[in-house]
Structure formats: structure tokens, C-alpha cells
Enzyme design. Structure first.
Site, PDB file in Angstrom:
ATOM      1  N   HIS A 286       9.501 -14.974  14.850  1.00 26.93           N
ATOM      2  CA  HIS A 286       9.419 -13.879  13.974  1.00 26.93           C
ATOM      3  C   HIS A 286       8.733 -12.696  14.202  1.00 26.93           C
ATOM      4  O   HIS A 286       8.381 -12.123  12.780  1.00 26.93           O
ATOM      5  CB  HIS A 286      10.808 -14.102  12.583  1.00 26.93           C
ATOM      6  N   ASN A 428       3.280  -7.296   2.783  1.00 24.98           N
ATOM      7  CA  ASN A 428       1.729  -8.191   1.867  1.00 24.98           C
ATOM      8  C   ASN A 428       1.484  -9.032   2.817  1.00 24.98           C
ATOM      9  O   ASN A 428       2.377  -9.724   2.767  1.00 24.98           O
ATOM     10  CB  ASN A 428       1.945  -8.225   0.869  1.00 24.98           C
TER      11      ASN A 428
END
Length: 534
Positions: A286, A428
Site C-alpha cells: 500500500h 507521519n
């Protein structure tokens, strides 16, 4: 006033051919001539047709003016554009043709000077500029505008369709075909101009030119996009950068939208590691690395990368920075993998992969240069976001030790490795590394402390699955793609066992974070460089 209906069937009696790519030209022209079509042509196209024994009228005989300036000026003339633009159903237009002795042109066959290929060959500026076609786009646009009566062909791939159409309609084209060809013609000139504009933009002094255009050519109509209810297609821009768009698919099923996106992410990441230094492997799921490592061999690097997160690696993408070998292929074949991408592959690797008929194997012939300039484009509602590729690489001079303890040599090597991988992890991003391999990755969280904890938890899960007494984050180095706004994310990394930290710095609370690192006995370096990836 009501719009006048367009004629459906239009016979082709006269064709103008002027092509750079002469693939299939002679056979196509011979088939037209056999139907009694008069052929008009220019320069090298005319010479090729005459050499094949075809009767051809030179465009200079049509215009009454010779080709001049090395062929720069030859078709920009009313004798050509009048024949292309005259509306056959408007009596005044036809009278104008007759009064000026201009014959209509029913078929235009033009493919453009190879500008994109010339740029990709890294030719000098003068050669690139000489390959900017002027007359070709002008004729294509004229014919496409007048598709009520003119068919326009911009690539050899459409020759057979035109001949089939003529055979089916006694030498005529249908309005549906002319309309389809006109749309393709405008898209082609748009992509061509976009390539030219992009070339000038990359050499200009303006960081944000007033206008930017981007274009591409269909490489593959995809089964669907990210989800089955989304239509999708894959386009090539003509950039010569080695990767999924330029690769040769050796075997396997058709690539999907997600395969292409993930494979690009994997190959760009593994290219950060010079194959002359060490073999490297990156596994992506992904669009995020779920394992990356260097090793003494590709097979060792793969095993180390897989150990980081073997659960996520199932059904992932594997990218290699060296030629694919049989030993590594044997290792990869043990786990379901969607795609393997590598510069090359030896016969042993090909033989092993042949037993995995659904696995896609892509060979690129080289690695992309991670430091090369480039442009990235993303759509938003009503606009485009355009930025340079993140080509900034970490140099030794960028590093600043900010804690009382400096990293050891081993820690510093792992810090640099972890920060390189963090550049390719969705923000992040937190990456733990040890002995040249990732041992925990936290990606795409809204909170940096959550990324730290998730990465540590994944490391614990991997250690448990491998029967290790403790997770490999113990004694690891940890990288953050952006600064720690508070000490909590750093302390979470320390709790996971990290002994050294690399981060950009730049927070208003840097002093607090540094103090927390000192109290925890951590070594920490600032890079002064952020690597957000959204």
C-alpha cells in the site's frame, strides 16, 4: 439558428501524407492508391513513397513554393490549409477553393517530429529545438477542426482501421470515425505541446511559470482504479527514467492501478541504495515500505527485509537494486508476492519465477537516479499541485549532533539508513533500523507518537513470530521524517529500545526534546531537512 447536421459518409479522394515515423507508410499509401486516392506528400515522406514506385504529388507543386529553411517552411500555405479547412457543405467555401484553384484534402496523415524521444535521448538543446514540429500540429488541428469532411490520422496504429473503414463503406469514412480521430488528434497535439512547455519550464528561471501543461500517451487501459467502481488508465509521459512505466514485463497478470502505484514506490525507494555499495531490497505494501534491508547478497537482504513485517509483506511488491538471481528468487517464491521489479534477471531467477505464473516480473534495464530533478503532479478539485521530486539526499555535512552523547559508528550507519527509508514512508513516518535493515515502521498516522508506538508494536509482533527473545528495536536507531513537536514521540522510541535518533529538528521545543534525549541516554542528530510524504 439551428446547427447544420454533418455529413456522415465522406469519400476519400485526396490524401496528404507527411510523417516522421514511416512505420507501415508504404503499405498504407499503396492501399490508398489502389482505391484511386491521389497522394500528396512532403520531403522524406515523398521520397520514400516514390522509391516504392508510387505516384506522388510534392506539396511544393501544390503550393507553388519550394520547401525552404531546411524544411521548416513547407505546408504553412493556403494551398494546404484551404484544402483542409474548407467546409464541404458551405457553398462559399467551395467557391473559394475553386476560385483559387485549391483541391480539397479528405485525409491527413501526419505524425510529429519526435520531440519527446529526442529529449529522452538527452540530446543537446539545439537538436531538441529543431525537433519542435510547427507545420505538423497546424495541419492536424486544421483537419481535426474540419472533421465534418476530413479524416486525420496521427499514428501508424490507425492505418488498418482507416483501411477497414474504406473497405466497409466503398472508399468513405464515417462521421463517428472522423470524430474519434479528431479527438485523438487534439489530445496528441496537446500532449506534444505539454512536453515542449515542460522542457522549457525545466530550463527556465521561473519556479512557477504562468502556465503549465502535462500530457501522456496511453500505456494501458486498466481493469479499474483503486476500487472496482473506479475507471482508470495508465499513461506514459515519455520520461526516460527507469521504472514501472519503462519496464519490460516478463511474465504475470496485467498490472493493476494499485500494482503500478506500489511498484513505483518500491523501486524509487530501493534506488536510494547504490548497487555498487551493497545489494538492497525493499518490500512495499500500500505504497509504504514494510521492510527494507541491505545485505551481503540479495537473498540475505530479502530475508532481513522480510523479517521486519512478514505479515504485511504477504501480497506485497519486492524491489531489488541488483540483477535478480536464482537464490533470491527461491526465497521470494516462498511467499505470495504481487510484483518483483529489478534492473535485470538471470536465467535461474526467470526459471523459478516461471513457476509463479501470476506473479508480475518487471525488468527495467537500470535504476532511477534518486538525485535527478523531476516534476510531480497531483490533482485537487479545480487545480493541480506541482512540485519538484524530493531529490535531496542526506550528506555527511548535513548532520549535527545535538546531544551530549554522539552516535557510535554503527548507530550512525543505521541512522542514515533509517532516514533514507523514512523519506519513502507516508507521514507521519517513524522508522527503526538495526544492522542495515528496518526492524519497525510506523506510517501515515495523525500523531507522530502513534507512529512510534505502532512501529514498536510491529517489531514486537515480528519478534514473537520469529521466536526471538526480544524485538530488534532494542539497540536500534530511529528516524523521524519531521521534527518531534514534543518529547513524547522520542520517549516512545526510547521505550522501544532505540539508542540513537535522527530527525530534522526545527521545533520550538527542540531544547525540551534534546533534554529528554540526554536524560534517556540517547544520541541524537539533526539533519535540517524534512521528508514529508503525503
Amino acid at each position: 439558428m439551428a446547427a447544420r447536421p454533418m455529413s456522415d459518409l465522406v469519400p476519400i479522394r485526396r490524401a496528404l501524407l507527411s510523417v516522421s515515423d514511416k512505420t507501415g507508410l508504404v503499405d498504407f499509401a499503396r492501399a490508398l492508391a489502389a482505391r484511386g486516392v491521389d497522394l500528396v506528400s512532403t520531403g522524406g515522406t515523398s521520397r520514400a513513397l516514390k522509391a516504392a514506385g508510387l505516384a506522388v504529388t510534392d506539396v511544393s507543386d501544390v503550393t507553388g513554393f519550394p520547401e525552404i529553411m531546411d524544411g521548416r517552411v513547407k505546408t504553412l500555405h493556403p494551398g494546404v490549409h484551404g484544402g483542409l479547412l474548407a467546409d464541404r457543405d458551405t457553398p462559399a467555401h467551395m467557391a473559394a477553393l475553386a476560385s483559387h484553384d485549391i483541391a480539397p484534402i479528405d485525409l491527413l496523415v501526419v505524425n510529429l517530429y519526435p520531440f519527446e524521444a529526442t529529449v529522452a535521448s538527452q540530446a543537446d538543446d539545439a537538436t531538441v529545438i529543431e525537433n519542435i514540429d510547427i507545420g505538423g500540429p497546424a495541419m492536424i488541428r486544421a483537419a481535426a477542426k474540419n472533421h465534418s469532411g476530413v479524416a486525420v490520422v496521427v499514428e501508424p496504429g490507425d492505418y488498418s482501421a482507416i483501411l477497414d473503414e474504406l473497405a466497409a463503406h466503398d472508399g468513405a469514412t464515417t462521421l463517428a470515425t472522423r470524430r474519434r480521430l479528431a479527438g485523438k488528434a487534439y489530445a496528441r497535439t496537446a500532449a506534444y505541446d505539454a512536453a515542449i512547455g515542460g522542457w522549457f519550464a525545466e530550463r527556465g528561471e521561473e519556479a512557477a511559470p504562468e502556465y503549465r501543461a502535462f500530457g501522456g500517451r496511453l500505456a494501458q487501459a486498466l481493469r479499474y482504479g483503486e476500487n472496482p467502481h473506479q475507471e482508470a488508465a495508465f499513461y506514459r509521459t515519455g520520461e526516460a527514467r527507469p521504472g514501472v512505466a519503462t519496464a519490460r514485463q516478463v511474465q504475470g497478470k496485467e498490472l493493476s492501478y494499485n500494482n503500478i502505484n506500489d511498484t513505483d514506490a518500491a523501486f524509487e525507494c530501493v534506488a536510494e541504495f547504490d548497487p555498487a555499495d551493497a545489494p538492497a531490497v525493499v518490500i512495499v505494501k500500500h505504497a509504504n515500505p514494510c521492510g527494507a534491508a541491505r545485505g551481503a547478497s540479495l537473498s540475505e537482504a530479502y530475508r532481513k527485509a522480510l523479517a521486519c513485517d512478514p505479515v504485511s509483506a504477504f501480497g506485497g511488491i519486492v524491489a531489488l537494486n541488483r540483477p535478480f538471481d536464482g537464490e533470491t528468487a527461491e526465497e521470494i517464491a516462498k511467499l505470495f508476492t504481487e510484483v518483483v521489479i529489478a534492473p535485470e534477471a538471470d536465467e535461474a531467477a526467470l526459471a523459478v519465477m516461471a513457476g509463479k505464473k501470476n506473479l508480475r516480473l518487471l525488468l527495467t534495464g537500470g535504476l532511477p537516479d534518486p538525485a535527478a530533478a523531476g516534476t510531480m503532479v497531483r490533482t485537487v478539485a479545480g487545480g493541480l499541485l506541482v512540485q519538484d521530486r524530493d531529490a535531496k539526499r542526506l550528506e555527511a555535512g548535513d548532520l549535527k549532533v545535538v546531544t551530549k552523547r554522539a552516535p557510535s559508528e554503527r548507530e550512525m550507519a543505521d541512522l542514515r539508513f533509517a532516514f533514507t527509508i523514512a523519506k519513502h514512508v507516508k507521514s507521519n513516518a517513524i522508522v527503526y533500523a538495526r544492522d542495515g535493515a528496518t526492524v519497525g515502521i510506523g506510517a501515515g498516522q495523525m500523531s507522530r507518537v502513534d507512529s512510534s508506538r505502532i512501529a514498536a508494536q510491529k517489531a514486537e509482533d515480528a519478534a514473537r513470530a520469529a521466536g526471538l527473545p526480544e524485538p530488534l528495536t532494542r539497540g536500534s536507531a530511529v528516524a523521524s521524517d519531521a521534527f518531534f513537536p514534543f518529547a513524547d514521540g522520542l520517549l516512545a522510541a526510547a521505550k522501544a529500545g532505540a539508542t540513537a535518533v535522527i530527525q530534522p529538528g526545527g521545533s520550538v521545543r527542540d531544547d525540551e526534546v534534546i533534554a529528554a534525549a540526554d536524560e534517556a541516554g540517547l544520541a541524537m542528530v539533526f539533519t535540517g531537512m524534512r521528508h514529508f510524504r503525503h
